[in-house]
Design a protein around this motif. Structure first.
Motif, PDB file in Angstrom:
ATOM      1  N   PRO A 156       0.820  -1.222   0.000  1.00 26.83           N
ATOM      2  CA  PRO A 156       0.000   0.000   0.000  1.00 26.83           C
ATOM      3  C   PRO A 156       0.853   1.272   0.000  1.00 26.83           C
ATOM      4  O   PRO A 156       0.491   2.264  -0.643  1.00 26.83           O
ATOM      5  N   LEU A 157       1.983   1.234   0.708  1.00 30.23           N
ATOM      6  CA  LEU A 157       2.879   2.401   0.732  1.00 30.23           C
ATOM      7  C   LEU A 157       3.519   2.611  -0.631  1.00 30.23           C
ATOM      8  O   LEU A 157       3.652   3.754  -1.100  1.00 30.23           O
ATOM      9  N   ASN A 158       3.910   1.517  -1.276  1.00 34.01           N
ATOM     10  CA  ASN A 158       4.479   1.616  -2.618  1.00 34.01           C
ATOM     11  C   ASN A 158       3.475   2.235  -3.590  1.00 34.01           C
ATOM     12  O   ASN A 158       3.835   3.052  -4.449  1.00 34.01           O
ATOM     13  N   TYR A 159       2.226   1.836  -3.425  1.00 36.61           N
ATOM     14  CA  TYR A 159       1.173   2.341  -4.312  1.00 36.61           C
ATOM     15  C   TYR A 159       0.963   3.841  -4.113  1.00 36.61           C
ATOM     16  O   TYR A 159       0.863   4.607  -5.082  1.00 36.61           O
ATOM     17  N   VAL A 160       0.932   4.272  -2.861  1.00 36.81           N
ATOM     18  CA  VAL A 160       0.689   5.678  -2.545  1.00 36.81           C
ATOM     19  C   VAL A 160       1.857   6.559  -2.974  1.00 36.81           C
ATOM     20  O   VAL A 160       1.665   7.630  -3.553  1.00 36.81           O
ATOM     21  N   TYR A 161       3.077   6.123  -2.699  1.00 31.41           N
ATOM     22  CA  TYR A 161       4.243   6.975  -2.916  1.00 31.41           C
ATOM     23  C   TYR A 161       4.923   6.774  -4.271  1.00 31.41           C
ATOM     24  O   TYR A 161       5.539   7.706  -4.804  1.00 31.41           O
ATOM     25  N   TYR A 162       4.848   5.553  -4.829  1.00 39.46           N
ATOM     26  CA  TYR A 162       5.602   5.285  -6.059  1.00 39.46           C
ATOM     27  C   TYR A 162       4.767   4.628  -7.148  1.00 39.46           C
ATOM     28  O   TYR A 162       5.316   4.021  -8.069  1.00 39.46           O
ATOM     29  N   GLY A 163       3.458   4.723  -7.048  1.00 39.85           N
ATOM     30  CA  GLY A 163       2.606   4.136  -8.069  1.00 39.85           C
ATOM     31  C   GLY A 163       2.642   2.632  -8.099  1.00 39.85           C
ATOM     32  O   GLY A 163       2.256   2.012  -9.088  1.00 39.85           O
ATOM     33  N   GLY A 164       3.147   2.009  -7.033  1.00 41.96           N
ATOM     34  CA  GLY A 164       3.193   0.544  -6.956  1.00 41.96           C
ATOM     35  C   GLY A 164       4.569  -0.045  -7.105  1.00 41.96           C
ATOM     36  O   GLY A 164       4.781  -1.226  -6.831  1.00 41.96           O
ATOM     37  N   GLN A 165       5.527   0.745  -7.532  1.00 40.97           N
ATOM     38  CA  GLN A 165       6.883   0.234  -7.740  1.00 40.97           C
ATOM     39  C   GLN A 165       7.715   0.317  -6.462  1.00 40.97           C
ATOM     40  O   GLN A 165       7.388   1.048  -5.530  1.00 40.97           O
ATOM     41  N   THR A 166       8.817  -0.449  -6.445  1.00 40.05           N
ATOM     42  CA  THR A 166       9.670  -0.507  -5.254  1.00 40.05           C
ATOM     43  C   THR A 166      10.937   0.322  -5.391  1.00 40.05           C
ATOM     44  O   THR A 166      11.582   0.641  -4.396  1.00 40.05           O
ATOM     45  N   GLY A 167      11.327   0.628  -6.626  1.00 38.31           N
ATOM     46  CA  GLY A 167      12.593   1.311  -6.829  1.00 38.31           C
ATOM     47  C   GLY A 167      13.738   0.348  -7.054  1.00 38.31           C
ATOM     48  O   GLY A 167      14.873   0.755  -7.322  1.00 38.31           O
ATOM     49  N   ASN A 168      13.451  -0.959  -6.967  1.00 39.73           N
ATOM     50  CA  ASN A 168      14.453  -1.984  -7.261  1.00 39.73           C
ATOM     51  C   ASN A 168      14.302  -2.399  -8.722  1.00 39.73           C
ATOM     52  O   ASN A 168      13.203  -2.768  -9.151  1.00 39.73           O
ATOM     53  N   ILE A 169      15.377  -2.345  -9.471  1.00 42.07           N
ATOM     54  CA  ILE A 169      15.308  -2.566 -10.920  1.00 42.07           C
ATOM     55  C   ILE A 169      14.756  -3.943 -11.271  1.00 42.07           C
ATOM     56  O   ILE A 169      14.025  -4.099 -12.257  1.00 42.07           O
ATOM     57  N   TRP A 170      15.059  -4.946 -10.451  1.00 43.05           N
ATOM     58  CA  TRP A 170      14.597  -6.303 -10.749  1.00 43.05           C
ATOM     59  C   TRP A 170      13.087  -6.423 -10.509  1.00 43.05           C
ATOM     60  O   TRP A 170      12.352  -6.936 -11.357  1.00 43.05           O
TER      61      TRP A 170
END
Length: 202
Positions: free
Chosen positions: A125-139
């Motif tokens: 849920p935090l990834n969705y709110v702050y980064y559109g669902g992504q983690t910032g990890n390329i893999w």
């Protein structure tokens, strides 16, 4: 006193006070190591898991929370918000260790997978709110992009993104924390034994 109640007891001694900054330092070093080598892992929870194993869920949670506050002040402001996930990691580690999930390697692997699931459920849920669902990890984000392109629900895509990195990360972190725990002398680990009457944080 019941075993379940003992689980939440904390010995407020020098060892407990030292454990938290030590766990934070381990997390910080692990994160820098992973970033320097561009590993498909975060390695920023080794100290939190170790604190949970050695000191129980309360010290594990405190280590995780303080760790993310420091990250937020020094590396990334958004990291502070993920302190919620780190609290979950610390609590889950302490509970699992308390119920014998650090006695054998296969149990430690299961331990890592369970911690990864806890972390992912809180983080998505935090990834969705702050980064559109992504983690910032390329893999992980590559998997997210693939699923998104095939019209998979964004929450499910985000969970896959997160767990693909979290599962191996937490398993490796748990194994490292377990290895350190196993080589500690008994006279040191007994300082955290919460089965005896002591100060509590209830």
């Amino acid at each position: 006193m019941s075993k379940a109640r003992n689980l939440w007891r904390v010995k407020l001694n020098t060892a407990s006070i030292v454990l938290i900054p030590a766990a934070v330092a381990i997390n910080y070093i692990g994160k820098l190591f992973a970033e320097a080598l561009k590993l498909p892992l975060w390695l920023d929870s080794i100290g939190t898991i170790f604190a949970g194993i050695v000191g129980g869920p309360v010290l594990g949670a405190l280590s995780g929370l303080i760790n993310n506050i420091i990250y937020g002040l020094t590396l990334s402001p958004a990291s502070a918000v993920y302190g919620i996930a780190s609290i979950g990691i610390g609590v889950a580690s302490g509970v699992l260790a308390h119920y014998g999930m650090v006695s054998k390697l296969w149990k430690v692997i299961v331990f890592g997978i369970i911690v990864a699931l806890v972390s992912s459920i809180i983080s998505v849920p935090l990834n969705y709110v702050y980064y559109g669902g992504q983690t910032g990890n390329i893999w992980g984000d590559a998997a997210f992009a693939f699923l998104n392109a095939h019209h998979v629900n964004v929450i499910l895509s985000s969970f896959v993104d997160n767990i693909l990195v979290d599962a191996p990360d937490k398993v490796v972190s748990a194994i490292v924390a377990f290895a350190v725990y196993r080589v500690l002398p008994k006279r040191l680990t007994i300082l955290f034994d919460n089965s005896q009457e002591t100060t509590t944080l209830d």
